[in-house]
Design a protein around this motif. Sequence first.
Motif, short mmCIF file in Angstrom:
data_model
loop_
_atom_site.label_atom_id
_atom_site.label_comp_id
_atom_site.label_asym_id
_atom_site.label_seq_id
_atom_site.Cartn_x
_atom_site.Cartn_y
_atom_site.Cartn_z
N MET A 1 -20.12 -1.08 2.43
CA MET A 1 -19.03 -2.07 2.49
C MET A 1 -17.74 -1.47 1.93
O MET A 1 -17.75 -0.67 1.00
CB MET A 1 -19.42 -3.31 1.67
N TYR A 2 -16.64 -1.89 2.52
CA TYR A 2 -15.32 -1.43 2.09
C TYR A 2 -14.58 -2.58 1.42
O TYR A 2 -14.65 -3.73 1.87
CB TYR A 2 -14.50 -0.94 3.27
N THR A 3 -13.85 -2.27 0.35
CA THR A 3 -12.93 -3.23 -0.24
C THR A 3 -11.58 -2.99 0.41
O THR A 3 -10.87 -2.03 0.08
CB THR A 3 -12.82 -3.07 -1.76
N ASN A 4 -11.22 -3.83 1.36
CA ASN A 4 -10.00 -3.64 2.15
C ASN A 4 -8.83 -4.44 1.58
O ASN A 4 -8.99 -5.61 1.22
CB ASN A 4 -10.24 -4.04 3.61
N SER A 5 -7.67 -3.80 1.54
CA SER A 5 -6.43 -4.47 1.13
C SER A 5 -5.62 -4.74 2.39
O SER A 5 -5.10 -3.81 3.01
CB SER A 5 -5.63 -3.59 0.17
N VAL A 6 -5.52 -6.03 2.75
CA VAL A 6 -4.98 -6.42 4.06
C VAL A 6 -3.76 -7.32 3.88
O VAL A 6 -3.77 -8.26 3.08
CB VAL A 6 -6.05 -7.16 4.88
N ILE A 7 -2.72 -7.03 4.63
CA ILE A 7 -1.52 -7.89 4.64
C ILE A 7 -1.85 -9.11 5.50
O ILE A 7 -2.05 -9.02 6.70
CB ILE A 7 -0.30 -7.13 5.21
N THR A 8 -1.92 -10.27 4.84
CA THR A 8 -2.32 -11.51 5.53
C THR A 8 -1.14 -12.41 5.86
O THR A 8 -1.30 -13.37 6.61
CB THR A 8 -3.32 -12.29 4.66
N GLY A 9 0.03 -12.13 5.30
CA GLY A 9 1.21 -12.94 5.58
C GLY A 9 2.47 -12.17 5.27
O GLY A 9 2.49 -11.32 4.36
#
Length: 357
Positions: A1-9
């Motif tokens: 599993m990856y801990t992803n940092s995602v731009i959500t807004g």
Amino acid sequence: MYTNSVITGTGAYLPKTEVPGSYFHQNTFYRKNGEPIEKPSEAVADKVEEISGIRERRYIEEHHHTAHMAALAAQNAIVSAGIDKEQLDTIIVAHNFGNLVDQSQGSHLIPNLAALVKHHLQIKNQRCAAFDLLFGCPGWVQAVIQAHQSIACGDAQHVLVIGAEAMSRVLDPHDPDSMLFGDGAGAVVVSGFQEEQPRGVLANKTFSHCEEEVNYLKMGASTNPDLDKGLYVKMQGKKVYRYAVENMPELIHECLEKADVPLENISKFLLHQANEKMLKAIFEKTLNGAEDAANRFCKQVPVILQNIGNSSVATIPTLLDVMLKGKLPEHTVDKNDVVVMASVGAGMHTNCLVYRF
């Protein structure tokens, strides 16, 4: 599993006041050594526009502070992300001059901008830390790196990252360089997800050259020797240009290597919107002088500086917001597209993110 940092807004605020090149026709310009520039002001303004590509810029409204712009951009990003503001674990605001409230040049550093943003947004959660980051024009990219690292180590799930600057309140009206800058704010919400495939921030890299380079951008007296009060943004333009063109491509290549992503897999390059000529030179060197660099520049490097100027830390988040909300129909991204976000500025610093949508 990856801990992803995602731009959500994403969100942005551009002041309503549009400032064309003709605004500067009444100014008297001086060289760095204090000698008057003999050319008419119109010719000076036209030359700056020709070199930079900047036809107009935005200036903050008289009744607004830097914190107001930051909060307005932040509100847009929170709505875009579809989260409750009380879910935020951290607020990071990148800037260079604190809260500029008027033209007096009085920089208000207490309370810090992030605290003011939290106040304006009426966030009551005391566990939501609010702090500022000073890193020159690359400050917003560095703040996203900070958000990514906080998510990766488990300290945060939702981080609000803002870049805001009221440059017009620290500009020397007698320095031609002043015509490059504008005001504005951009913001994103970065959220953490546990997922089976990597996305979001894939890699980051930062250079800091602080020897001779430390004085390429600084605060100093007006170029007009008769104006003996106040400190203004001063730039050694040729050295800043050379620094960016020499170092940003190298940094981008190192960041791509770290992400294990080939250059040819990059869909878009979101670069600090400082100077169109400089953007083209950086891109050409990044492509190692490829013959089709000019054609690829039009397709891969979105440019919005023509109408907003160089808003320092706000340029890349503003560009991202404009692009993702469909206001640049010639520049779109699809699922699994990989982009580069890279910036450069006072310090001197340059930094880069490789990001997968």
